[in-house]
Design a protein around this motif. Structure first.
Motif, PDB file in Angstrom:
ATOM      1  N   ARG A 100       0.824  -1.146  -0.070  1.00 13.14           N
ATOM      2  CA  ARG A 100      -0.064  -0.055  -0.084  1.00 13.14           C
ATOM      3  C   ARG A 100       0.952   1.188   0.022  1.00 13.14           C
ATOM      4  N   VAL A 103       2.501   1.735  -3.507  1.00 14.00           N
ATOM      5  CA  VAL A 103       1.641   2.173  -4.500  1.00 14.00           C
ATOM      6  C   VAL A 103       0.869   3.619  -4.143  1.00 14.00           C
ATOM      7  N   ARG A 107       3.851   6.153  -5.179  1.00 14.50           N
ATOM      8  CA  ARG A 107       3.212   6.266  -6.313  1.00 14.50           C
ATOM      9  C   ARG A 107       4.277   5.458  -7.449  1.00 14.50           C
ATOM     10  N   CYS A 108       4.736   4.361  -6.977  1.00 13.11           N
ATOM     11  CA  CYS A 108       5.571   3.621  -8.075  1.00 13.11           C
ATOM     12  C   CYS A 108       4.762   3.062  -9.133  1.00 13.11           C
ATOM     13  N   SER A 110       5.137   0.127 -10.784  1.00 16.10           N
ATOM     14  CA  SER A 110       5.209  -1.475 -10.597  1.00 16.10           C
ATOM     15  C   SER A 110       5.903  -1.832  -9.453  1.00 16.10           C
ATOM     16  N   VAL A 111       5.437  -2.758  -8.764  1.00 13.16           N
ATOM     17  CA  VAL A 111       6.290  -3.218  -7.647  1.00 13.16           C
ATOM     18  C   VAL A 111       6.682  -4.923  -7.774  1.00 13.16           C
ATOM     19  N   PHE A 127      -3.218  -4.057  -5.657  1.00 16.09           N
ATOM     20  CA  PHE A 127      -2.684  -3.782  -6.986  1.00 16.09           C
ATOM     21  C   PHE A 127      -4.135  -3.625  -7.952  1.00 16.09           C
ATOM     22  N   ARG A 130      -6.007  -0.508  -7.361  1.00 21.30           N
ATOM     23  CA  ARG A 130      -5.572   0.867  -8.043  1.00 21.30           C
ATOM     24  C   ARG A 130      -5.163   0.656  -9.539  1.00 21.30           C
ATOM     25  N   ASN A 132      -2.652  -1.236 -10.514  1.00 23.69           N
ATOM     26  CA  ASN A 132      -1.141  -1.081 -10.494  1.00 23.69           C
ATOM     27  C   ASN A 132      -0.618  -2.517 -10.805  1.00 23.69           C
ATOM     28  N   ASN A 148      -3.544  -7.598 -12.901  1.00 24.18           N
ATOM     29  CA  ASN A 148      -2.492  -6.816 -12.433  1.00 24.18           C
ATOM     30  C   ASN A 148      -1.408  -7.521 -11.576  1.00 24.18           C
ATOM     31  N   PRO A 340       1.128   2.100 -15.094  1.00 22.80           N
ATOM     32  CA  PRO A 340       0.881   0.626 -15.233  1.00 22.80           C
ATOM     33  C   PRO A 340       0.252   0.097 -16.010  1.00 22.80           C
TER      34      PRO A 340
END
Ligand code: ACM
Length: 414
Positions: A100, A103, A107-108, A110-111, A127, A130, A132, A148, A340
């Motif tokens: 959390r 993201v 404000r990445c 991608s993780v 994910f 959002r 992401n 996601n 994303p």
């Protein structure tokens, strides 16, 4: 160390991307995280402490190595990839909390992260809510269909379809299944039991131990009493080390009762000592000894960055190549479109010459075409590759569930 190069920013980068750019027709959702100011922020979410740190630390290192290499060569699309590192401590709830943060606060776009399926399941809602992207490099049980998650590790058909018949043919039909007690081992065993039934083989016992379990004397006693032909192991983390050591100390013989594992890599072998691992089998798309120029480069780079005694393995390799796939996708986009949703669309069908061989992201289900191999551990801690699939093998994450299919539109049920 990384050699920092000058990164293209602003109009120079935009011009470079626009020339050969990918048509950016997708989401313009202003809520989405987006690359900005010449930087692409990504999360790196592997456990550096706790019971699966034994393996996740190496995934963290392979991820950072790839990011550093890309940045040293000028970045992705002329922009610097900036890793934001968190330690989720082998705990699913902490995984969700850190995801959390990565993201929502950082404000990445991608993780990259996780080893256990329990931790992947814990971060999934973050994910999906959002829109992401979570990049997951670990072998897993399949039966998941999310737009996601990018899955770059093997699913059951890719690890078991060659492995199980080969073991039955070479060792016999009485199997003992031992796994850690969570979703991954249970689903892998579910698929294994289907294959065994088709082959007329029998499960003499199926047992699950808690995550982090390290006392296997009752299991060893059962093995001595039941004398199975094959011990199929899906225990993870520190338990892999404990199980092998206690098997070895009990004087059991891999020649007549081998362990066949989906989770024992060069990394766990290094931790347990090669004596305890020699003679046992693993199925995986990658082994450190794989002979290719790409692998030689990867192994050399990994050792020069992290230490000459370090090993690479079938989860660190996808951790490395998925960053390269990320770069390729980003380079199909204009810098102002790096979010994303656009990354996901640009990634579909993307191929990369990885250390294991050519890999490809399947556009329908965002899993990866891989090159399965069967290895037997030797007394030097490396694997001898005994068999490899004739070609790359497509991911079939619902193979154990006929009538269900993961498609680009979501899960379809017949
Ligand atoms: C795993 O839990 N996917 C190893």
């Amino acid at each position: 160390m990384t050699t920092r190069r000058k990164f293209l920013t602003g109009t120079a980068a935009l011009g470079a991307a626009s020339l050969g750019g990918f048509p950016h027709i997708w989401s313009k959702n202003s809520m989405l995280a987006r690359a900005a100011d010449g930087q692409i922020k990504v999360g790196v979410l592997f456990s550096l402490t706790g019971t699966t740190a034994i393996i996740e630390e190496s995934l963290h290192k392979a991820t950072l190595l790839a990011i550093e290499e890309i940045n040293a060569a000028g970045g992705a699309n002329g922009m610097e990839i900036v890793p934001v590192v968190e330690d989720p401590a082998s705990d699913p709830a902490t995984f969700a909390e850190k995801a959390r943060k990565l993201v929502l606060s950082d404000r990445c776009v991608s993780v990259f992260g996780a080893y256990t399926s329990a931790s992947r399941k814990a971060v999934l809602p973050v994910f999906e809510k959002r829109d992401n992207l979570f990049w997951y490099p670990t072998l897993y049980e399949g039966r998941e269909c999310s737009k996601n998650v990018i899955y770059t590790g093997a699913v059951p058909n890719q690890q078991q379809d060659d492995f199980i018949p080969w073991l039955v043919e070479n060792f016999g039909k009485r199997w003992y299944l031992i796994g850690s007690n969570y979703i991954y081992p249970k689903e892998e065993n579910n698929y294994c039991k289907k294959l065994l039934a088709e082959l007329g083989a029998e499960v003499v016992d199926e047992e699950y131990v808690p995550l982090g379990h390290s006392e296997f004397s009752s299991v060893i006693n059962k093995l001595k009493a039941e004398k199975p032909d094959v011990i199929f192991s899906t225990v993870v983390g520190d338990s892999v080390v404990a199980l092998h050591r206690q098997y070895h100390a009990a004087g059991l013989d891999p020649e007549t009762m081998p362990m066949a594992s989906l989770t024992t890599s060069e990394n766990e072998v290094a931790a347990m000592g090669a004596d305890a691992a020699a003679g046992h089998f693993t199925s995986a798309p990658y082994f450190m000894v794989w002979d290719s120029p790409e692998n030689q480069k990867f192994v050399e780079a990994y050792r020069s960055r992290w230490g000459g005694d370090k090993v690479t393995h079938f989860v660190s390799e996808p951790s490395y190549f998925q960053i390269q796939l990320f770069k390729q996708a980003v380079e199909k986009l204009a810098p102002s479109d790096i979010d994303p949703v656009n990354i996901r669309e640009a990634l579909k069908g993307e191929q990369y010459q990885a250390p294991q061989g050519l890999v490809k992201v399947e556009p329908e289900n965002l899993h990866t075409w891989l090159r399965p191999k069967i290895g037997r551990c030797k007394s030097d801690g490396q694997f001898e590759i005994l068999k490899q699939s004739a070609d790359w093998l497509g991911p079939d994450p619902y193979k154990a569930y006929p009538g269900q299919l993961c498609t680009a539109e979501g899960l379809k049920e017949a």
